[in-house]
Enzyme design. Sequence first.
Site, short mmCIF file in Angstrom:
data_model
loop_
_atom_site.label_atom_id
_atom_site.label_comp_id
_atom_site.label_asym_id
_atom_site.label_seq_id
_atom_site.Cartn_x
_atom_site.Cartn_y
_atom_site.Cartn_z
N GLN A 98 0.82 -1.21 0.00
CA GLN A 98 0.00 0.00 0.00
C GLN A 98 0.85 1.26 0.00
O GLN A 98 2.06 1.23 0.25
CB GLN A 98 -0.91 0.00 1.22
CG GLN A 98 -0.16 -0.05 2.55
CD GLN A 98 -1.08 -0.23 3.74
OE1 GLN A 98 -1.31 0.70 4.49
NE2 GLN A 98 -1.62 -1.45 3.90
N HIS A 100 0.19 5.84 0.79
CA HIS A 100 -0.71 6.85 1.34
C HIS A 100 -0.53 8.17 0.60
O HIS A 100 0.57 8.48 0.11
CB HIS A 100 -0.44 7.04 2.83
CG HIS A 100 -0.45 5.77 3.61
ND1 HIS A 100 -1.57 4.97 3.69
CD2 HIS A 100 0.52 5.14 4.32
CE1 HIS A 100 -1.29 3.91 4.43
NE2 HIS A 100 -0.03 3.99 4.82
N GLU A 135 3.69 7.95 8.17
CA GLU A 135 3.82 7.07 9.33
C GLU A 135 5.27 6.71 9.57
O GLU A 135 6.12 6.79 8.66
CB GLU A 135 2.96 5.81 9.17
CG GLU A 135 3.27 4.97 7.96
CD GLU A 135 2.24 3.85 7.74
OE1 GLU A 135 2.67 2.70 7.54
OE2 GLU A 135 1.03 4.14 7.77
N HIS A 264 4.83 0.23 0.32
CA HIS A 264 5.41 -0.55 1.40
C HIS A 264 4.45 -1.66 1.83
O HIS A 264 3.26 -1.63 1.55
CB HIS A 264 5.73 0.34 2.61
CG HIS A 264 4.51 1.00 3.20
ND1 HIS A 264 3.98 2.16 2.70
CD2 HIS A 264 3.71 0.66 4.26
CE1 HIS A 264 2.92 2.52 3.41
NE2 HIS A 264 2.73 1.62 4.35
N ARG A 283 -4.28 0.72 -2.03
CA ARG A 283 -3.68 -0.61 -2.01
C ARG A 283 -3.18 -1.00 -3.39
O ARG A 283 -3.74 -0.61 -4.40
CB ARG A 283 -4.70 -1.63 -1.49
CG ARG A 283 -5.03 -1.43 -0.02
CD ARG A 283 -6.05 -2.44 0.49
NE ARG A 283 -6.29 -2.26 1.93
CZ ARG A 283 -7.15 -1.40 2.43
NH1 ARG A 283 -7.89 -0.64 1.62
NH2 ARG A 283 -7.29 -1.28 3.74
#
Length: 412
Positions: A98, A100, A135, A264, A283
């Site tokens: 996935q 972001h 993240e 990642h 995804r």
Amino acid sequence: MELLRNAVRPYAWGSRTAIADLLGRPVPTPHPEAELWMGAHPGDPSKLVRPDGSEESLLDLLDADPAHHLGEVCTDRWGSRLPFLLKVLAANEPLSLQAHPSAEQAAEGFEREERAGIPRNAPNRNYPDPTAKPELVCALTEFHALAGFREAHRTVRLLGELDVPTLRPHTALLAAQPDADGLRALFTTWITLPEHYLRGLLPELLDACVRHVREHGEFALECRTVLELGEAYPNDAGVLASLLLNRLVLQPGEAIYLPAGNLHAYLQGTGVEILANSDNILRCGLTPKHVDVPELLRVLDFTCGDMRVHKGESLDGNLTVYQTPAEEFRLSRVDWSPANSTAVRLDSDGPQILLCTKGALRLTAQRPGAEPAELELGKGQSVWLAASDPAVLASPVCPDGTAQVFRAAAGT
């Protein structure tokens, strides 16, 4: 300064031992436990545990009095929303591949899907909220991951070592343009291959990976990963895509930061993860969930090279800070040992969550004109510190002076 009761998320890829062991519960658990959430995510907000045993949702408290809990700096930027979510992530099987979106991509995608009338909980919704989701994950155990596109020349060498006949034209494509544009072209080709083509191609790839592992080749670890993913996700284009990514093994205390567009997948291990409080995920594969290829290609960053492993910046002996450009969060870690059990002062003009991952701590807060407040924090326990709370002095209480705490705060 109040204890938190946090939700455990039981996803199928989770561990039956890691989170339960951290929380002091019997192992193995009846079902996999994947994530322990600490924060004010609407899906599972933490509860503040009062001295009388009553509980109150952190989400409700932030809505009722954001100035007290979040402080002026945080509310000016984020309103009543806690900008970060802290997790313990325990992967026994691979997560989906996935990426972001950036803040701009998320805001545009959210508005577009709102105009289209797609329900926010629809399985084909890409942007349930208008915010970015950077993240960082810090390993508690040996932690395995795929993250970021490998340097293109090394990928050409990997594909050449495998020498899968069906992939030779694809290898030549990247060899002719070993850069971000070449990776985009190859990735786009692979992710759009029809399933009947993958059924013929992937067995050839898996056979080549078996040969490479038996010969102890340079890319044995990458090939073992392809074999594991191919067994778990037959005929999935994500198995092919994994060949293009850096294969990482983090040791405890090491971390990786995943900015917008970074492709990642976490493979195995337990770590502390801090991320922006968002649900936006594009995804790529290794999942039965919705994959929107055109939108994924809009978001992905094909910059290639080694993925940086953060070891943290050591401050004041036992304090380690993981510096990132994320404005939503900041993660630091304090370690005490028999050789260094000095108390550490933790103060901030914003909200904080402290998570004890080893030993036990005593937290002491001194408010002017009042008796000191004390709280003992055991392994697996966490505490909420509002922006208006006084500074806290943290010290180990174990006889050998060993303890560890992770500190999540809003970014600067």
